[in-house]
Design an enzyme around this catalytic site. Structure first.
Site, short mmCIF file in Angstrom:
data_model
loop_
_atom_site.label_atom_id
_atom_site.label_comp_id
_atom_site.label_asym_id
_atom_site.label_seq_id
_atom_site.Cartn_x
_atom_site.Cartn_y
_atom_site.Cartn_z
CG ASP A 4 -1.85 1.19 1.27
OD1 ASP A 4 -1.39 2.29 1.63
OD2 ASP A 4 -3.04 1.05 0.93
CD1 TRP A 8 -2.76 3.39 -2.01
CD2 TRP A 8 -4.76 3.70 -2.92
NE1 TRP A 8 -2.86 4.72 -2.33
CE2 TRP A 8 -4.08 4.93 -2.90
CE3 TRP A 8 -6.05 3.65 -3.46
CZ2 TRP A 8 -4.64 6.11 -3.39
CZ3 TRP A 8 -6.61 4.82 -3.94
CH2 TRP A 8 -5.91 6.03 -3.91
CG ASP A 9 -3.24 -2.87 1.70
OD1 ASP A 9 -2.99 -3.32 0.57
OD2 ASP A 9 -2.38 -2.78 2.60
CB VAL A 10 -9.29 -0.09 2.98
CG1 VAL A 10 -10.80 -0.03 3.21
CG2 VAL A 10 -8.56 -0.18 4.32
N GLY A 56 -9.53 -4.64 -0.83
CA GLY A 56 -10.32 -5.65 -0.15
C GLY A 56 -11.78 -5.62 -0.56
#
Length: 383
Positions: free
Chosen positions: A134, A161-163, A166
């Protein structure tokens, strides 16, 4: 009569082989919607098994928070036996989420030989296959350059960006599942973390802005681009964030502060139209100067109350401790949160999926399993 339909994704079975944020969050979202998610880790745990924050006894609060409601199986994934068991579990489930390199036994081509209609979603770093996380993706996004109040890049503490990835993962799995139910066919889905970033940059207009105007934005601190928004320090030393988007908000700012006449003088002086978002943005420094003394003379709670009563969007800044210990929105008064007994951590508030279903409600939050807790039970069912 009470509707007793099961959670929306009841009956969907998923195997997850992953680490860190995006893939675990995606599969946990599906679990919270009713899917049966089996997370497979190497014996002793994957690279994220002990990631901070940790509890007093060393349990990873991070790992527990991203794996609520799943079942945990541990296998020797370097051995042929462990790989065969994992392959059988994936074939039986029919759906796989992973962010590990999809080669060898974990390749789609191999796994498809064991389940013709397999749905497999694979998350990578950059679209060309090179690795990324991220914070390295965010560095390239342009956002750190306009975050803060000077030209020093500031990476966001939220792994945005990870969230987002997901949530794309959960959306992609549901789309592929709907397609499989109508076509009878599976497919491989690939998602690059960098493309999640680029999609967002493009969807918010930043790419087209540069191409159309040749310009880029500078750092605005807590200011709001293209409209009026700013943070102000109050008499008690605390800060509040004020956002004025509509003309109703603009009138409310004048009403709450008693400064309507002075604020309206700004337009003719600067030759801007204060009835537009753009005009208020252009006049932001003058507006700041007019209202700042009012905030300095009022406590943060008093200022927030007066502004809210006048219809202005306002929020006070608070630390995590204040959010958890003092804010009723982060308590069981909010039906999204329930208390759970998390092994190794204790009794804590836990969130369930934020979506509220009128007919097929998602279940309350369930604790994350301890690492490998379900190995024996899951494997026994396969015999």
């Amino acid at each position: 009569m009470t509707d007793t339909r099961p959670a929306p994704l009841t009956g969907l079975k998923i195997v997850e082989i992953s680490a860190f944020v995006a893939a675990p969050l995606g599969s946990m979202t599906l679990a919270q919607l009713g899917a049966d998610v089996i997370r497979i880790d190497p014996i002793g745990g994957n690279i994220d098994a002990n990631r901070w924050p940790i509890s007093d006894d060393g349990t990873s609060i991070y790992w527990a928070s991203l794996n609520k409601g799943k079942r945990s199986v541990t296998l020797d994934l370097k051995s042929e036996e462990g790989q065969k068991i994992a392959t059988d579990l994936i074939a039986e489930a029919g759906t796989l989420i992973t962010n590990l390199p999809a080669r060898g036994w974990l390749s789609y081509e191999n796994l498809k030989q064991h389940r013709e209609d397999l749905v497999m979603l694979r998350l990578g770093g950059w679209h060309d296959g090179s690795p990324a996380v991220d914070y390295t993706v965010n560095a390239a996004s342009g956002f750190p350059i306009i975050t803060g109040d000077d030209e020093r890049p500031v990476n966001n503490a939220v792994p945005a960006w990870d969230v987002a990835a997901g949530l794309y993962i959960s959306n992609g799995i549901m789309a592929a599942e709907l397609d499989r139910r109508s076509s009878g066919k599976g497919q491989e889905i690939t998602l690059a973390l960098s493309d999640v970033m680029l999609a967002t940059v493009g969807n918010l207009g930043y790419i087209a802005e540069v191409q159309a105007t040749g310009k880029t934005r500078g750092a605005l601190g807590n200011g709001l681009y293209g409209a009026y928004g700013q943070s102000f320090e109050c008499a008690d030393g605390r800060q509040v964030m004020v956002v004025v988007i509509s003309n109703k908000h603009w009138r409310g700012l004048g009403k709450a502060t008693g400064l309507s006449e002075k604020l309206e003088m700004i337009g003719p002086l600067l030759d801007v139209d204060l009835s537009t978002e753009g005009g208020r943005f252009e006049a932001r420094e003058a507006i700041d100067a007019v209202v700042r003394p009012w905030f300095a003379a009022h406590g943060s709670e008093d200022a927030a109350r007066l502004l809210a009563e006048a219809g202005v969007l306002v929020g006070g800044f608070q630390a995590f401790e204040e959010l958890v210990n003092s804010d009723p929105r982060c308590s069981t008064e909010n039906p999204m949160l329930t208390e759970i007994d998390q092994p190794g951590v204790g009794r804590v508030l836990a969130t369930r999926v934020p979506l509220k279903f009128g007919g097929s409600p998602a279940a309350d939050a369930r604790p994350a399993p301890t690492l490998g807790r379900d190995t024996e039970a899951v494997l026994a069912k396969m015999e």
